[in-house]
Design a protein around this motif. Sequence first.
Motif, PDB file in Angstrom:
ATOM      1  N   LEU A 129      47.367   9.241  21.248  1.00  0.00           N
ATOM      2  CA  LEU A 129      46.678   8.499  19.914  1.00  0.00           C
ATOM      3  C   LEU A 129      47.007   9.522  18.632  1.00  0.00           C
ATOM      4  CD1 LEU A 129      43.539   6.792  20.465  1.00  0.00           C
ATOM      5  CD2 LEU A 129      45.593   5.757  20.010  1.00  0.00           C
ATOM      6  N   VAL A 130      47.129   9.255  17.432  1.00  0.00           N
ATOM      7  CA  VAL A 130      47.297  10.023  16.602  1.00  0.00           C
ATOM      8  C   VAL A 130      46.538   9.556  15.191  1.00  0.00           C
ATOM      9  CG1 VAL A 130      49.067  11.222  14.587  1.00  0.00           C
ATOM     10  CG2 VAL A 130      49.697  10.595  16.939  1.00  0.00           C
ATOM     11  N   LEU A 131      45.613  10.276  14.766  1.00  0.00           N
ATOM     12  CA  LEU A 131      44.836   9.921  13.776  1.00  0.00           C
ATOM     13  C   LEU A 131      45.109  10.749  12.432  1.00  0.00           C
ATOM     14  CD1 LEU A 131      41.469  10.261  15.883  1.00  0.00           C
ATOM     15  CD2 LEU A 131      43.272   8.335  15.974  1.00  0.00           C
ATOM     16  N   ASP A 132      45.377   9.755  11.445  1.00  0.00           N
ATOM     17  CA  ASP A 132      45.781  10.304  10.089  1.00  0.00           C
ATOM     18  C   ASP A 132      44.669  10.578   8.994  1.00  0.00           C
ATOM     19  OD1 ASP A 132      47.174  11.142   7.777  1.00  0.00           O
ATOM     20  OD2 ASP A 132      48.034   9.337   7.397  1.00  0.00           O
ATOM     21  N   GLN A 133      43.870  11.459   9.077  1.00  0.00           N
ATOM     22  CA  GLN A 133      42.739  11.980   8.174  1.00  0.00           C
ATOM     23  C   GLN A 133      41.622  10.764   8.488  1.00  0.00           C
ATOM     24  OE1 GLN A 133      43.792  12.632   4.220  1.00  0.00           O
ATOM     25  NE2 GLN A 133      44.943  14.515   4.636  1.00  0.00           N
ATOM     26  N   PHE A 200      59.280  10.546  21.396  1.00  0.00           N
ATOM     27  CA  PHE A 200      58.035   9.599  21.614  1.00  0.00           C
ATOM     28  C   PHE A 200      58.479   8.416  20.695  1.00  0.00           C
ATOM     29  CE2 PHE A 200      55.685  13.113  22.953  1.00  0.00           C
ATOM     30  CZ  PHE A 200      54.590  12.590  23.641  1.00  0.00           C
ATOM     31  N   LEU A 201      57.881   7.428  20.851  1.00  0.00           N
ATOM     32  CA  LEU A 201      58.057   6.170  20.107  1.00  0.00           C
ATOM     33  C   LEU A 201      57.031   6.281  19.189  1.00  0.00           C
ATOM     34  CD1 LEU A 201      59.224   3.754  18.956  1.00  0.00           C
ATOM     35  CD2 LEU A 201      58.147   2.431  20.790  1.00  0.00           C
ATOM     36  N   THR A 202      57.150   6.429  17.922  1.00  0.00           N
ATOM     37  CA  THR A 202      55.932   6.741  17.098  1.00  0.00           C
ATOM     38  C   THR A 202      55.458   5.408  16.240  1.00  0.00           C
ATOM     39  OG1 THR A 202      57.286   7.994  15.522  1.00  0.00           O
ATOM     40  CG2 THR A 202      56.087   9.210  16.939  1.00  0.00           C
ATOM     41  N   VAL A 203      54.448   4.858  16.471  1.00  0.00           N
ATOM     42  CA  VAL A 203      54.464   3.274  15.774  1.00  0.00           C
ATOM     43  C   VAL A 203      53.060   3.698  14.971  1.00  0.00           C
ATOM     44  CG1 VAL A 203      53.815   0.991  16.372  1.00  0.00           C
ATOM     45  CG2 VAL A 203      55.236   2.231  18.039  1.00  0.00           C
ATOM     46  N   GLY A 204      53.162   3.537  13.774  1.00  0.00           N
ATOM     47  CA  GLY A 204      52.070   3.418  12.856  1.00  0.00           C
ATOM     48  C   GLY A 204      51.438   2.027  12.619  1.00  0.00           C
ATOM     49  N   LEU A 205      50.254   2.095  12.586  1.00  0.00           N
ATOM     50  CA  LEU A 205      49.517   0.842  12.404  1.00  0.00           C
ATOM     51  C   LEU A 205      49.209   0.579  10.928  1.00  0.00           C
ATOM     52  CD1 LEU A 205      47.533   0.982  15.697  1.00  0.00           C
ATOM     53  CD2 LEU A 205      49.767  -0.303  15.305  1.00  0.00           C
ATOM     54  N   ASP A 206      49.576  -0.528  10.464  1.00  0.00           N
ATOM     55  CA  ASP A 206      49.177  -0.702   8.896  1.00  0.00           C
ATOM     56  C   ASP A 206      49.394  -2.478   8.899  1.00  0.00           C
ATOM     57  OD1 ASP A 206      50.228  -1.258   5.991  1.00  0.00           O
ATOM     58  OD2 ASP A 206      49.643   0.862   6.179  1.00  0.00           O
ATOM     59  N   SER A 207      48.255  -2.732   7.947  1.00  0.00           N
ATOM     60  CA  SER A 207      48.222  -4.260   7.785  1.00  0.00           C
ATOM     61  C   SER A 207      49.573  -4.616   6.987  1.00  0.00           C
ATOM     62  CB  SER A 207      47.102  -4.527   6.902  1.00  0.00           C
ATOM     63  OG  SER A 207      47.051  -3.913   5.775  1.00  0.00           O
ATOM     64  N   GLY A 227      45.643   5.028  10.444  1.00  0.00           N
ATOM     65  CA  GLY A 227      45.096   5.739   9.311  1.00  0.00           C
ATOM     66  C   GLY A 227      43.572   5.394   8.961  1.00  0.00           C
ATOM     67  N   ALA A 228      43.192   6.064   8.068  1.00  0.00           N
ATOM     68  CA  ALA A 228      41.824   6.163   7.631  1.00  0.00           C
ATOM     69  C   ALA A 228      41.377   4.703   7.112  1.00  0.00           C
ATOM     70  CB  ALA A 228      41.398   6.972   6.860  1.00  0.00           C
ATOM     71  N   GLU A 229      40.208   4.175   7.003  1.00  0.00           N
ATOM     72  CA  GLU A 229      39.921   2.922   6.834  1.00  0.00           C
ATOM     73  C   GLU A 229      39.827   3.016   5.153  1.00  0.00           C
ATOM     74  OE1 GLU A 229      36.608   0.413   8.331  1.00  0.00           O
ATOM     75  OE2 GLU A 229      36.181   2.072   9.661  1.00  0.00           O
ATOM     76  N   GLY A 230      40.513   1.924   4.764  1.00  0.00           N
ATOM     77  CA  GLY A 230      40.490   1.804   3.098  1.00  0.00           C
ATOM     78  C   GLY A 230      41.948   2.374   2.715  1.00  0.00           C
ATOM     79  N   LYS A 231      42.199   3.720   3.169  1.00  0.00           N
ATOM     80  CA  LYS A 231      43.378   4.293   2.525  1.00  0.00           C
ATOM     81  C   LYS A 231      44.643   4.063   3.582  1.00  0.00           C
ATOM     82  CE  LYS A 231      42.038   8.697   2.935  1.00  0.00           C
ATOM     83  NZ  LYS A 231      41.871   9.806   2.876  1.00  0.00           N
ATOM     84  N   GLY A 232      44.165   3.788   4.885  1.00  0.00           N
ATOM     85  CA  GLY A 232      45.443   3.480   5.777  1.00  0.00           C
ATOM     86  C   GLY A 232      46.272   4.710   6.002  1.00  0.00           C
ATOM     87  N   LEU A 233      47.293   4.391   6.555  1.00  0.00           N
ATOM     88  CA  LEU A 233      48.452   5.651   6.572  1.00  0.00           C
ATOM     89  C   LEU A 233      48.815   6.190   5.330  1.00  0.00           C
ATOM     90  CD1 LEU A 233      50.766   4.089   9.378  1.00  0.00           C
ATOM     91  CD2 LEU A 233      48.821   5.767   9.678  1.00  0.00           C
TER      92      LEU A 233
END
Length: 277
Positions: A129-133, A200-207, A227-233
């Motif tokens: 898991l990768v957490l963006d801020q 690695f297959l890097t998959v960003g999660l975004d609405s 990504g962070a709530e509100g801001k996202g990635l």
Amino acid sequence: MRDRDRKPKFQRPEGPKRHAGPRREAGRRQPWRGREGAADDTVILYGWHTVTAALANPKRRIRKLFLTENAARRLADDKIDTRVTPEIVRPTLIDQRLGPDAVHQGMLAEAEPLASPDIDTLPQEGIVLVLDQITDPHNVGAIMRSAAAFAVKAIVTTARHSPEATGVLAKSASGALELVPLVTVQNLARALTEMNERGFLTVGLDSQGEQNLASVALREPLALVLGAEGKGLRQLTRETCGVVARLDMPGEIKSLNVSNAAVLALYIGASRLCLMS
């Protein structure tokens, strides 16, 4: 009556101080304020699952352990080695240290931080898991707990704009802080680039992702980026991910709390990888 005519009050002669067990006098100290007497790098751990997991982790060095009588008795009944001589204190002393809302269950430990592995030591299998801020310690702790449940190999986060691995985060993680390696990087985009280069297959999660995560051809090693709530990635994070995908929701609300999104993404990822193996 004049002062000199007053009879002196009886004073009990001083004798040797009585001690009721190892270091029990700690319970009579002045109230704690913040991290009084603790080093700047001290990790604060409290609560049954958090502290017992730390005690069971040979890589975690415990500096001090504060227990109420009930907590000490429970540890002894469960035959859990405290590793250091605990200080027996009243519950109010721990309340004063942590605040009245902290559910400490009569246990507080001061410990050293765990070492952060290097990004190039990540295993070439499973899920990372990768957490963006993501800055909310409750969310990060809940994500760590889910990561431990899904056997995540590591969590990558930034040195800045992320909560310290202590206190509320550790409590929310419910022991997972001792089970899932936390990799701290200075530059997330650079770390993702290195992960891409290492396969690695890097998959960003975004609405707004073009694909539904359930339809992406997932493979190991897999890195799910949240990504962070509100801001996202952040834009550079999105551009560095190999794939940007969304989580399709059938209901009227199309987005989830980030810790809930992490659970769903982990379930989808683990199920797909399991089918492939």
